[in-house]
Write a protein that holds these residues in place. Structure first.
Motif, PDB file in Angstrom:
ATOM      1  N   LEU A   1       0.849  -1.159   0.065  1.00 44.98           N
ATOM      2  CA  LEU A   1       0.063  -0.042  -0.094  1.00 44.98           C
ATOM      3  C   LEU A   1       0.982   1.125   0.048  1.00 44.98           C
ATOM      4  CD1 LEU A   1      -2.752  -1.131   2.644  1.00 44.98           C
ATOM      5  CD2 LEU A   1      -3.010  -0.754  -0.086  1.00 44.98           C
ATOM      6  N   ALA A   2       1.983   1.284   0.815  1.00 40.32           N
ATOM      7  CA  ALA A   2       2.970   2.416   0.809  1.00 40.32           C
ATOM      8  C   ALA A   2       3.478   2.531  -0.440  1.00 40.32           C
ATOM      9  CB  ALA A   2       3.768   2.112   2.047  1.00 40.32           C
ATOM     10  N   GLY A   3       3.892   1.515  -1.040  1.00 40.93           N
ATOM     11  CA  GLY A   3       4.580   1.525  -2.335  1.00 40.93           C
ATOM     12  C   GLY A   3       3.821   2.081  -3.440  1.00 40.93           C
ATOM     13  N   ARG A   4       2.199   1.995  -3.102  1.00 42.08           N
ATOM     14  CA  ARG A   4       1.455   2.654  -4.270  1.00 42.08           C
ATOM     15  C   ARG A   4       0.832   3.941  -3.841  1.00 42.08           C
ATOM     16  NH1 ARG A   4      -0.504  -2.983  -4.410  1.00 42.08           N
ATOM     17  NH2 ARG A   4       0.201  -4.007  -6.237  1.00 42.08           N
ATOM     18  N   GLY A   5       1.462   4.458  -2.795  1.00 44.31           N
ATOM     19  CA  GLY A   5       1.166   5.886  -2.450  1.00 44.31           C
ATOM     20  C   GLY A   5       0.153   6.143  -1.604  1.00 44.31           C
ATOM     21  N   PHE A   6      -0.291   4.971  -0.806  1.00 40.54           N
ATOM     22  CA  PHE A   6      -1.559   5.204   0.009  1.00 40.54           C
ATOM     23  C   PHE A   6      -1.152   5.721   1.577  1.00 40.54           C
ATOM     24  CE2 PHE A   6      -4.124   3.224   3.680  1.00 40.54           C
ATOM     25  CZ  PHE A   6      -5.298   3.800   3.308  1.00 40.54           C
ATOM     26  N   LYS A   7      -1.862   6.686   1.926  1.00 45.57           N
ATOM     27  CA  LYS A   7      -1.326   7.040   3.140  1.00 45.57           C
ATOM     28  C   LYS A   7      -2.981   7.221   3.738  1.00 45.57           C
ATOM     29  CE  LYS A   7       2.849   8.007   2.496  1.00 45.57           C
ATOM     30  NZ  LYS A   7       3.732   7.151   3.116  1.00 45.57           N
ATOM     31  N   GLY A   8      -3.285   6.495   4.857  1.00 47.00           N
ATOM     32  CA  GLY A   8      -4.580   6.601   5.441  1.00 47.00           C
ATOM     33  C   GLY A   8      -4.726   5.777   6.575  1.00 47.00           C
ATOM     34  N   THR A   9      -6.004   5.274   6.613  1.00 45.04           N
ATOM     35  CA  THR A   9      -6.319   4.463   8.107  1.00 45.04           C
ATOM     36  C   THR A   9      -6.585   3.062   7.335  1.00 45.04           C
ATOM     37  OG1 THR A   9      -7.221   6.245   8.896  1.00 45.04           O
ATOM     38  CG2 THR A   9      -7.868   4.009   9.727  1.00 45.04           C
ATOM     39  N   ALA A  10      -6.215   2.000   8.275  1.00 49.15           N
ATOM     40  CA  ALA A  10      -6.271   0.557   7.758  1.00 49.15           C
ATOM     41  C   ALA A  10      -7.226   0.081   8.735  1.00 49.15           C
ATOM     42  CB  ALA A  10      -5.074  -0.254   7.755  1.00 49.15           C
ATOM     43  N   LEU A  11      -8.602  -0.286   8.552  1.00 47.89           N
ATOM     44  CA  LEU A  11      -9.229  -0.979   9.364  1.00 47.89           C
ATOM     45  C   LEU A  11      -9.011  -2.355   9.589  1.00 47.89           C
ATOM     46  CD1 LEU A  11     -12.341   1.256   8.626  1.00 47.89           C
ATOM     47  CD2 LEU A  11     -10.784   1.702  10.252  1.00 47.89           C
ATOM     48  N   GLY A  12      -9.251  -3.075  10.848  1.00 52.94           N
ATOM     49  CA  GLY A  12      -9.230  -4.452  10.820  1.00 52.94           C
ATOM     50  C   GLY A  12      -9.977  -4.866  12.114  1.00 52.94           C
ATOM     51  N   ASP A  13      -9.823  -6.375  12.423  1.00 50.94           N
ATOM     52  CA  ASP A  13     -10.382  -6.891  13.693  1.00 50.94           C
ATOM     53  C   ASP A  13      -9.098  -6.791  14.627  1.00 50.94           C
ATOM     54  OD1 ASP A  13      -8.523  -8.807  12.808  1.00 50.94           O
ATOM     55  OD2 ASP A  13     -10.056 -10.230  12.182  1.00 50.94           O
TER      56      ASP A  13
END
Length: 260
Positions: free
Chosen positions: A152-164
């Motif tokens: 995700l970081a390699g594709r430029g994503f910056k944000g929140t990751a929701l999980g259990d």
């Protein structure tokens, strides 16, 4: 040839598949994913040598064709739905699958009592994957999700990751912060009952989608790249059918009506 003593002669490289033959090859690869047919069987059905089909699949996987198709289809679908091409939040989860002894790696998931591999996904709010990795089933979710965060970081994503709650822990939180991703774990059920919360249930639907593709129920792939390729083919198929129904309203399914 035996009579005159001459040996076999090479006629040069084969001409590439084009037109109807290329479409048959693509549909044959899809049938391998959806119906879990053997390569030799699908080669006989589509009248294309199974070696040619497998070579095409392996070459396209090595070139990253399936991932590039998804990277084109997902932003296009988000824009059609009136959203931005890139999401601000993703949902992460995993699924354990049975695997054959010849699979690239096997482990035993003590929680689900499954011996095989584990698929890790990060999807947007529409349920389509932005990152996919696989690992042996005995790897904990908090460790198996780290390669997904790097993708995700390699594709430029910056944000929140929701999980259990499997993704809680200070070590994972620090790894996410170093990549610019905030991990937000939350309980998804109570007393053994699943309770949808926000958009976190969407990844469960995505895992249910790929369970319809028989090749992804019992894993036979000898390499991780080929397994990831079949997962990407499954989502390409889902997105393609959605675009077809969008462009041809006559092909849309009728909505069920409540009968009193």
């Amino acid at each position: 040839m035996a009579a005159d003593g001459s040996g076999p002669t090479r006629t040069g490289p084969k001409s590439p598949l084009t037109g109807a033959a290329l479409r048959r090859a693509i549909m044959a690869i899809w049938c391998v994913c959806f119906c879990s047919l053997q390569w030799r069987a699908i080669g006989l059905l589509c009248d294309i040598p199974f070696g040619t089909l497998y070579t095409l699949f392996a070459r396209w996987t090595r070139l990253g064709l399936w991932r590039r198709l998804l990277d084109c289809l997902i932003p296009a679908w988000r824009q059609v739905c009136g959203d931005k091409p890139r999401p601000s939040a993703v949902i992460v989860d995993s699924r354990s699958c049975h695997s054959a002894p010849t699979c690239f790696g096997r482990g035993f998931d003590g929680g689900k009592k499954i011996k095989g591999i584990k698929i890790h996904l990060a999807v947007d709010k529409y349920g389509f994957p932005l990152a996919i990795t696989v690992s042996p089933a005995n790897r904990h979710d908090s460790r198996g999700i780290v390669p997904v965060l790097h993708q995700l970081a390699g594709r430029g994503f910056k944000g929140t990751a929701l999980g259990d709650l499997s993704y809680r822990g200070q070590r994972l939180s620090k790894a996410g912060e170093a990549l610019g991703i905030a991990i937000q774990p939350s309980a998804g059920g109570h007393g053994g009952t699943f309770i949808p919360e926000g958009i976190r249930w969407i990844v469960e639907r995505s895992l249910g989608w790929i369970s319809r593709y028989l090749r992804l129920n019992t894993i036979f792939e000898r390499t991780e790249a080929h397994l990831v390729a079949f997962i990407e083919i499954a989502f390409i198929s889902i997105l393609s059918r959605r675009f077809v129904r969008l462009l041809n309203p006559a092909n849309q399914r009728p909505r069920p009506t409540n009968r009193l």
